[in-house]
Design an enzyme around this catalytic site. Structure first.
Site, PDB file in Angstrom:
ATOM      1  CB  SER A 130      -0.877  -0.025   1.246  1.00 42.00           C
ATOM      2  OG  SER A 130      -1.610   1.170   1.361  1.00 42.00           O
ATOM      3  CE  LYS A 156      -4.601   0.101   0.229  1.00 43.59           C
ATOM      4  NZ  LYS A 156      -5.299  -0.694   1.265  1.00 43.59           N
ATOM      5  CE  LYS A 158      -3.940   3.791   2.092  1.00 41.13           C
ATOM      6  NZ  LYS A 158      -5.176   3.269   2.690  1.00 41.13           N
ATOM      7  CG  ASP A 183      -7.674   2.278   0.455  1.00 38.29           C
ATOM      8  OD1 ASP A 183      -8.850   2.706   0.531  1.00 38.29           O
ATOM      9  OD2 ASP A 183      -7.067   1.781   1.427  1.00 38.29           O
ATOM     10  CD  GLU A 208      -8.737  -0.880   0.589  1.00 32.21           C
ATOM     11  OE1 GLU A 208      -7.744  -1.068  -0.143  1.00 32.21           O
ATOM     12  OE2 GLU A 208      -8.682  -0.976   1.822  1.00 32.21           O
ATOM     13  CG  ASP A 233     -10.518  -0.916   4.863  1.00 29.46           C
ATOM     14  OD1 ASP A 233     -10.842  -1.393   5.955  1.00 29.46           O
ATOM     15  OD2 ASP A 233      -9.410  -0.349   4.694  1.00 29.46           O
ATOM     16  CE  LYS A 257      -7.377  -2.304   6.693  1.00 32.74           C
ATOM     17  NZ  LYS A 257      -7.534  -0.820   6.675  1.00 32.74           N
ATOM     18  N   GLY A 285      -4.048  -4.108   6.006  1.00 34.59           N
ATOM     19  CA  GLY A 285      -2.983  -3.801   6.963  1.00 34.59           C
ATOM     20  C   GLY A 285      -3.282  -2.504   7.667  1.00 34.59           C
TER      21      GLY A 285
HETATM   22  O1  OSB Z   1      -7.150   1.820   4.435  1.00 34.21           O
HETATM   23  O2  OSB Z   1      -6.057   0.046   4.236  1.00 34.21           O
HETATM   24  C1  OSB Z   1      -6.179   1.158   4.745  1.00 34.21           C
HETATM   25  C2  OSB Z   1      -3.118   2.027   6.850  1.00 34.21           C
HETATM   26  C3  OSB Z   1      -3.715   2.630   7.938  1.00 34.21           C
HETATM   27  C4  OSB Z   1      -5.084   2.784   7.947  1.00 34.21           C
HETATM   28  C5  OSB Z   1      -5.850   2.316   6.892  1.00 34.21           C
HETATM   29  C6  OSB Z   1      -5.259   1.699   5.796  1.00 34.21           C
HETATM   30  C7  OSB Z   1      -3.867   1.577   5.772  1.00 34.21           C
HETATM   31  C8  OSB Z   1      -3.123   1.012   4.653  1.00 34.21           C
HETATM   32  C9  OSB Z   1      -1.732   0.518   4.928  1.00 34.21           C
HETATM   33  O3  OSB Z   1      -3.526   1.006   3.520  1.00 34.21           O
HETATM   34  C10 OSB Z   1      -1.635  -0.953   4.911  1.00 34.21           C
HETATM   35  C11 OSB Z   1      -0.328  -1.425   5.478  1.00 34.21           C
HETATM   36  O4  OSB Z   1       0.661  -1.368   4.745  1.00 34.21           O
HETATM   37  O5  OSB Z   1      -0.282  -1.834   6.652  1.00 34.21           O
HETATM   38 MG    MG Z   2      -8.290   0.685   3.074  1.00 35.29          MG
END
Ligand code: OSB
Ligand code: MG
Length: 364
Positions: A130, A156, A158, A183, A208, A233, A257, A285
């Site tokens: 991510s 992925k 953001k 995402d 996402e 999510d 999660k 994550g």
């Molecule tokens: O939306 O998936 C998410 C991290 C913190 C809060 C929300 C998200 C995320 C990530 C990072 O996308 C995922 C990771 O590398 O742990």
């Molecule tokens: Mg997410």
């Protein structure tokens, strides 16, 4: 039960549609029972932006409400723990930290890897990354190049308004047909449907959580207007919410999660529900340390985790991690499931102590 509030600097800042962070604070839960120890990491952060829980609310709920419900009590299996906390509404992240510690404890007592107890069926998991919002598109392309070279099986990025269609376009232009998704962390509304439909041109694996953190209805409407699969999510905070989302057609993929849904048992129920509806799942994550990351790896061994997750190598987050050896990704983009009892990783207590800002010990 021991609670610790830890803070670890991130190797590199992480930016989502709700802001940029430079370090990670979280509550670490350790429990003792019948001569064994178990650990769980609470994924709530300093701020209530991803979810309403924070490090402070999770500490409060664990200390004042969860501890009195579980200390001194006999459980025959960790799958009983979530129900024992049912009187507490919400606060799934706080509940999950304790519940997951109970699974680790029980697996250690049984002397089996956690994956085996959870019903896992593989010994390696597929890893993706991510990648946060960067200052420039060039930096974004540079990050992706690094992660592809490390072998990761899915990228992925953001997105947020102003960092979306152009970002995805540049990535496609530079790297071609790589497995790519975005995402949004709830940065859009249904009014943006036409704009989001521009992403269809890039053949993304999924988008996402484009809309509100608690929305299902508008996601269902949006999904009808997009070719790209929606993955939820934030909206999937319970198994019930997943039932509603699936019935409404609000998503074609679900991110699991355990912190968001209250632990391993609820994650297994969510995983099984999705499997019955032929909805693929992948493991999300929350920038976990090696302790939470190890839990995530074990859970990711269940069969319907059929897409690469956001569970990546320790070195992307913390140097050093709290565990030794750290979690590494192989050149083929997979991570080996730790083979020892419980979560199967060695926790370096000096590093935990050095990162601790507060500590409390609770007894029956
Ligand atoms: O939306 O998936 C998410 C991290 C913190 C809060 C929300 C998200 C995320 C990530 C990072 O996308 C995922 C990771 O590398 O742990
Ligand atoms: Mg997410």
């Amino acid at each position: 039960m021991e609670l610790r509030l830890l803070r670890l600097p991130l190797v590199r800042y992480f930016e989502t549609s709700f802001g940029r962070i430079h370090d990670r604070a979280f509550v670490l839960v350790t429990i003792d029972g019948d001569g064994a120890t178990g650990m769980g990491e609470c994924v709530a952060d300093d701020h209530p932006y991803y979810s309403s829980e924070t490090t402070r609310t999770s500490w409060h709920i664990l200390h004042d409400f969860i501890a009195p419900l579980v200390l001194g009590r006999t459980f025959t299996h960790p799958s009983e723990v979530f129900d024992a906390l049912a009187v507490i509404r919400g606060h799934n992240m706080a509940k999950a930290a304790l519940e997951m510690a109970a699974w680790d404890l029980y697996a250690r007592q049984q002397n089996v890897p956690l994956a085996k107890l959870l019903g896992g069926t593989r010994d390696r998991i597929e890893s993706g990354v991510s990648i946060g919002i960067q200052d420039t598109f060039d930096e974004l392309l540079e990050r992706i190049e690094i992660e592809l070279a490390a072998g990761y099986r899915r990228i992925k990025i953001k997105v947020k308004p102003g960092w979306d269609v152009e970002a995805a376009g540049r990535v496609r232009q530079r790297f071609g047909d790589i497995p790519l998704m975005v995402d949004a962390n709830a940065a859009y509304s249904l009014k943006d449907a036409d704009h989001l439909a521009e992403l269809d041109a890039f053949g993304l694996m999924m988008i996402e959580q484009p809309l509100d953190y608690d929305d299902i209805r508008d996601h269902a409407r949006l999904q009808q207007r997009l070719q790209t699969a929606i993955c939820l999510d934030e909206s999937i905070h319970t198994v019930h919410a997943a039932q509603d989302a699936i019935e409404a057609g609000a998503c074609r993929i679900i991110n699991i999660k355990p912190g968001r849904v209250g632990g391993h048992r609820e994650s297994i129920r969510l995983h099984d529900l999705a499997a019955r509806h032929e909805i693929p799942v992948w493991h999300g994550g929350m920038l976990e340390s090696g302790i939470g990351r190890a839990h995530n790896i074990h859970l990711s061994t269940l069969p319907n985790f059929s897409l690469p997750g956001d569970v990546a190598a320790s070195r992307r987050y913390f140097a050093p991690d709290l565990i030794d050896p750290e979690i590494t990704v192989a050149p083929d983009g997979t991570i080996a499931v730790p083979g020892g009892a419980g979560i199967g990783v060695h926790i370096v207590s000096d590093r935990v102590a050095a990162a601790t800002q507060e500590r409390a010990e609770l007894r029956a």
